[in-house]
Write a protein that holds these residues in place. Sequence first.
Motif, PDB file in Angstrom:
ATOM      1  N   ALA A 362      44.550  35.360  46.164  1.00 53.77           N
ATOM      2  CA  ALA A 362      45.552  35.457  45.510  1.00 53.77           C
ATOM      3  C   ALA A 362      45.391  34.418  44.186  1.00 53.77           C
ATOM      4  O   ALA A 362      45.913  34.735  43.099  1.00 53.77           O
ATOM      5  CB  ALA A 362      46.904  35.011  46.390  1.00 53.77           C
ATOM      6  N   VAL A 363      44.858  33.371  44.446  1.00 52.64           N
ATOM      7  CA  VAL A 363      44.631  32.582  43.354  1.00 52.64           C
ATOM      8  C   VAL A 363      43.733  33.123  42.537  1.00 52.64           C
ATOM      9  O   VAL A 363      43.897  33.020  41.027  1.00 52.64           O
ATOM     10  CB  VAL A 363      44.330  30.974  43.891  1.00 52.64           C
ATOM     11  CG1 VAL A 363      43.776  30.132  42.744  1.00 52.64           C
ATOM     12  CG2 VAL A 363      45.252  30.348  44.701  1.00 52.64           C
ATOM     13  N   TYR A 364      42.620  33.422  42.900  1.00 55.07           N
ATOM     14  CA  TYR A 364      41.490  34.065  42.092  1.00 55.07           C
ATOM     15  C   TYR A 364      42.371  35.331  41.059  1.00 55.07           C
ATOM     16  O   TYR A 364      42.006  35.323  39.826  1.00 55.07           O
ATOM     17  CB  TYR A 364      40.426  34.583  42.845  1.00 55.07           C
ATOM     18  CG  TYR A 364      39.510  35.488  41.750  1.00 55.07           C
ATOM     19  CD1 TYR A 364      38.451  34.707  41.471  1.00 55.07           C
ATOM     20  CD2 TYR A 364      39.498  36.932  41.810  1.00 55.07           C
ATOM     21  CE1 TYR A 364      37.283  35.391  40.586  1.00 55.07           C
ATOM     22  CE2 TYR A 364      38.400  37.403  40.992  1.00 55.07           C
ATOM     23  CZ  TYR A 364      37.559  36.677  40.355  1.00 55.07           C
ATOM     24  OH  TYR A 364      36.615  37.175  39.617  1.00 55.07           O
ATOM     25  N   ASN A 365      43.026  36.060  41.682  1.00 51.34           N
ATOM     26  CA  ASN A 365      43.454  37.321  41.030  1.00 51.34           C
ATOM     27  C   ASN A 365      44.816  36.545  39.894  1.00 51.34           C
ATOM     28  O   ASN A 365      44.692  37.194  38.758  1.00 51.34           O
ATOM     29  CB  ASN A 365      44.477  38.219  41.694  1.00 51.34           C
ATOM     30  CG  ASN A 365      43.298  39.069  42.657  1.00 51.34           C
ATOM     31  OD1 ASN A 365      42.220  39.275  42.104  1.00 51.34           O
ATOM     32  ND2 ASN A 365      43.817  39.357  43.878  1.00 51.34           N
ATOM     33  N   ARG A 366      45.148  35.499  39.986  1.00 52.29           N
ATOM     34  CA  ARG A 366      46.224  34.951  39.067  1.00 52.29           C
ATOM     35  C   ARG A 366      45.494  34.502  38.044  1.00 52.29           C
ATOM     36  O   ARG A 366      45.976  34.226  36.810  1.00 52.29           O
ATOM     37  CB  ARG A 366      47.112  34.043  39.840  1.00 52.29           C
ATOM     38  CG  ARG A 366      47.948  33.203  38.994  1.00 52.29           C
ATOM     39  CD  ARG A 366      48.833  32.514  39.558  1.00 52.29           C
ATOM     40  NE  ARG A 366      48.451  31.287  40.270  1.00 52.29           N
ATOM     41  CZ  ARG A 366      47.953  30.468  40.092  1.00 52.29           C
ATOM     42  NH1 ARG A 366      48.063  30.020  38.755  1.00 52.29           N
ATOM     43  NH2 ARG A 366      47.373  29.418  40.991  1.00 52.29           N
ATOM     44  N   LEU A 367      44.283  33.907  38.334  1.00 52.19           N
ATOM     45  CA  LEU A 367      43.594  33.234  37.342  1.00 52.19           C
ATOM     46  C   LEU A 367      42.536  34.041  36.333  1.00 52.19           C
ATOM     47  O   LEU A 367      41.937  33.661  35.332  1.00 52.19           O
ATOM     48  CB  LEU A 367      42.787  32.007  37.765  1.00 52.19           C
ATOM     49  CG  LEU A 367      43.440  30.939  38.416  1.00 52.19           C
ATOM     50  CD1 LEU A 367      42.705  29.781  39.071  1.00 52.19           C
ATOM     51  CD2 LEU A 367      44.296  30.255  37.430  1.00 52.19           C
ATOM     52  N   ASN A 368      42.170  35.167  36.983  1.00 51.71           N
ATOM     53  CA  ASN A 368      41.313  35.996  36.318  1.00 51.71           C
ATOM     54  C   ASN A 368      42.030  37.227  35.586  1.00 51.71           C
ATOM     55  O   ASN A 368      42.635  38.125  35.847  1.00 51.71           O
ATOM     56  CB  ASN A 368      40.412  36.931  37.414  1.00 51.71           C
ATOM     57  CG  ASN A 368      39.555  37.510  36.989  1.00 51.71           C
ATOM     58  OD1 ASN A 368      39.153  37.842  35.655  1.00 51.71           O
ATOM     59  ND2 ASN A 368      38.910  38.423  37.621  1.00 51.71           N
ATOM     60  N   PRO A 369      41.883  37.177  34.019  1.00 50.95           N
ATOM     61  CA  PRO A 369      42.656  37.897  33.187  1.00 50.95           C
ATOM     62  C   PRO A 369      42.046  39.401  33.429  1.00 50.95           C
ATOM     63  O   PRO A 369      42.812  40.275  32.843  1.00 50.95           O
ATOM     64  CB  PRO A 369      42.342  37.375  31.692  1.00 50.95           C
ATOM     65  CG  PRO A 369      41.208  36.616  31.929  1.00 50.95           C
ATOM     66  CD  PRO A 369      41.192  36.097  33.344  1.00 50.95           C
ATOM     67  N   HIS A 370      40.971  39.539  33.768  1.00 50.42           N
ATOM     68  CA  HIS A 370      40.126  40.757  33.916  1.00 50.42           C
ATOM     69  C   HIS A 370      40.413  41.336  35.326  1.00 50.42           C
ATOM     70  O   HIS A 370      39.722  42.412  35.437  1.00 50.42           O
ATOM     71  CB  HIS A 370      38.711  40.626  33.572  1.00 50.42           C
ATOM     72  CG  HIS A 370      38.425  39.973  32.258  1.00 50.42           C
ATOM     73  ND1 HIS A 370      38.786  40.691  31.056  1.00 50.42           N
ATOM     74  CD2 HIS A 370      37.870  38.895  31.944  1.00 50.42           C
ATOM     75  CE1 HIS A 370      38.350  39.879  30.112  1.00 50.42           C
ATOM     76  NE2 HIS A 370      37.716  38.835  30.578  1.00 50.42           N
ATOM     77  N   ARG A 371      41.243  40.918  36.163  1.00 50.29           N
ATOM     78  CA  ARG A 371      41.402  41.321  37.410  1.00 50.29           C
ATOM     79  C   ARG A 371      41.881  42.920  37.425  1.00 50.29           C
ATOM     80  O   ARG A 371      42.410  43.270  36.166  1.00 50.29           O
ATOM     81  CB  ARG A 371      42.277  40.650  38.189  1.00 50.29           C
ATOM     82  CG  ARG A 371      43.695  40.664  37.733  1.00 50.29           C
ATOM     83  CD  ARG A 371      44.511  39.593  38.856  1.00 50.29           C
ATOM     84  NE  ARG A 371      46.201  39.602  38.390  1.00 50.29           N
ATOM     85  CZ  ARG A 371      46.505  39.099  37.177  1.00 50.29           C
ATOM     86  NH1 ARG A 371      45.907  38.386  36.636  1.00 50.29           N
ATOM     87  NH2 ARG A 371      47.599  39.206  36.873  1.00 50.29           N
ATOM     88  N   GLU A 372      41.632  43.611  38.429  1.00 48.67           N
ATOM     89  CA  GLU A 372      41.829  44.876  38.606  1.00 48.67           C
ATOM     90  C   GLU A 372      43.316  45.092  39.233  1.00 48.67           C
ATOM     91  O   GLU A 372      43.133  44.874  40.560  1.00 48.67           O
ATOM     92  CB  GLU A 372      40.899  45.914  39.114  1.00 48.67           C
ATOM     93  CG  GLU A 372      39.554  45.881  38.127  1.00 48.67           C
ATOM     94  CD  GLU A 372      38.510  46.512  38.845  1.00 48.67           C
ATOM     95  OE1 GLU A 372      38.507  47.220  39.769  1.00 48.67           O
ATOM     96  OE2 GLU A 372      37.301  46.314  38.368  1.00 48.67           O
ATOM     97  N   GLU A 373      44.163  45.461  38.835  1.00 48.38           N
ATOM     98  CA  GLU A 373      45.610  45.399  39.722  1.00 48.38           C
ATOM     99  C   GLU A 373      45.364  46.606  40.583  1.00 48.38           C
ATOM    100  O   GLU A 373      44.819  47.674  40.573  1.00 48.38           O
ATOM    101  CB  GLU A 373      46.748  45.798  38.677  1.00 48.38           C
ATOM    102  CG  GLU A 373      46.931  44.582  37.588  1.00 48.38           C
ATOM    103  CD  GLU A 373      47.639  43.393  38.313  1.00 48.38           C
ATOM    104  OE1 GLU A 373      47.431  42.465  37.650  1.00 48.38           O
ATOM    105  OE2 GLU A 373      47.942  43.317  39.376  1.00 48.38           O
ATOM    106  N   ASP A 374      46.288  46.437  41.736  1.00 47.80           N
ATOM    107  CA  ASP A 374      46.316  47.414  42.770  1.00 47.80           C
ATOM    108  C   ASP A 374      47.007  48.805  42.180  1.00 47.80           C
ATOM    109  O   ASP A 374      47.944  48.715  41.470  1.00 47.80           O
ATOM    110  CB  ASP A 374      46.931  46.925  43.859  1.00 47.80           C
ATOM    111  CG  ASP A 374      46.135  45.926  44.692  1.00 47.80           C
ATOM    112  OD1 ASP A 374      44.921  45.836  44.725  1.00 47.80           O
ATOM    113  OD2 ASP A 374      46.929  45.169  45.298  1.00 47.80           O
ATOM    114  N   GLY A 375      46.366  49.733  42.311  1.00 48.36           N
ATOM    115  CA  GLY A 375      46.775  50.916  41.756  1.00 48.36           C
ATOM    116  C   GLY A 375      46.678  51.289  40.498  1.00 48.36           C
ATOM    117  O   GLY A 375      47.155  52.177  39.818  1.00 48.36           O
ATOM    118  N   GLU A 376      45.718  50.453  39.639  1.00 47.75           N
ATOM    119  CA  GLU A 376      45.566  50.696  38.364  1.00 47.75           C
ATOM    120  C   GLU A 376      45.051  52.067  38.147  1.00 47.75           C
ATOM    121  O   GLU A 376      45.021  52.619  37.083  1.00 47.75           O
ATOM    122  CB  GLU A 376      44.703  49.488  37.888  1.00 47.75           C
ATOM    123  CG  GLU A 376      44.395  49.550  36.377  1.00 47.75           C
ATOM    124  CD  GLU A 376      43.711  48.208  36.112  1.00 47.75           C
ATOM    125  OE1 GLU A 376      43.697  47.869  34.954  1.00 47.75           O
ATOM    126  OE2 GLU A 376      42.713  47.964  36.764  1.00 47.75           O
TER     127      GLU A 376
END
Length: 466
Positions: A362-376
Amino acid sequence: MGAFLDKPKTEKHTAHGGGNGLRFGLSSMQGWRVEMEDAHTAVLGLPDGLEDWSFFAVYDGHAGSRVANYCSQHLLEHITGSDGFRGDVVGPEPSVEAVKTGIRAGFLKIDDHMRSFSDLRNGLDRSGSTAVAVLLSPEHLYFINCGDSRALLCRHGQVRLSTQDHKPCDPREKERIQNAGGSVMIQRVNGSLAVSRALGDYDYKCVDGKGPTEQLVSPEPEVFEIARAPEDEFVVLACDGIWDVMSNEELCEFVKSRLEVCDDLERVCNSVVDTCLHKGSRDNMSVVLVCLPNGPKVSEEAVKKEAELDKYLESRIEEIMETSGEEGLPDLVHVMRNLSAENIPNLPPGGGLASKRSVIEAVYNRLNPHREEDGELEEAEEGSTTIHLLDALRQFRVSHRGQYRQVLEEALSVIRLPSETAEENAGDTAPSPSPPQSPAPGPQSAGGQPGGPSPTPPEDPKPSTV
């Protein structure tokens, strides 16, 4: 794919309840396996004058789910309906020996009964199942085991009793297998089945001249009885998907620590299943947690330490990601590797860093601007440019980590967009008369609706790839 999926199925089946001075929660997850073959039973209050008795069980099926599912619905009635279960009732409940006799008789009876099913008899279904259960009376706990699922009792914060797995390499089991004309190879019955006792598995129960408990695979359970005590805290029943990655002591300590920060037994069971998945379990996972009257209670101190741990993990993840510099943002594996190398205080005993994977993600995804959103990817139309672009970017970040910015800039510098090409082409040819101006067309639909046909972009004379 073999017997495993490309990625685990993490949806859970959960339930909870209470009665007879008990509370229970359960959770099961398919995980990496192609099929879900586990089943369970949770009954508070038995019929025929045993309303203050309770029964819980976990069934771990193999080669199919038929036997596990049937036993989850009918094993209890075969136990309580057996001739020996009640025996000569002298006190407020049947004698210990009568209950043990009834349990053994119930297992043999249901195993013989299922043999008559046409699909099992004709070899169309070769499924079998282990079974581990606990029968609670007001005065006793009866632990029942057939196979390699396992149950334990936590008393006064420690493992007081646990069932013994039935494996082919066990000397007693191996002797029975060999006496029935079989062998133990690669720790399996005839090199195939990894358990030496189970319900079903009739291919291993057809040796002439041998009784049901003398076959290659026996349906006879072992029954352990222990008198209840005020110090009893909880009972855990689980399939081997849990025990593959946690010892008795680790699971006991982990469950105790979770009960001190959360009184929702479903959530506690979910934590067990998730932690075992992150610890590397590749099997179906099922766990039933039964809390007795003196089970652990939520502690303000434990809740405070848990909050401090989560805050500490958040700050460390931020530091790891901020110090990445020109090398680019690290992936989650890199973050986990860094954290695992540290001596982090107050991690849940038995669960360790794996039990905090959801917090870290959860913390990693919040801080990572390149994260892949679920369902993207699901929102993008299958086969569209969006899917290909996202996949290319993902692979690009993995392949060129540490220098992806420089490589990307160089790659982009040689890409010629259609608009640029169009302008160049326009400069190479004589200008044509401008067509009459018309109002801007409306949205274009797939069927050639109003707005006219969309222009075909000119081909790039120098196609390039990244």
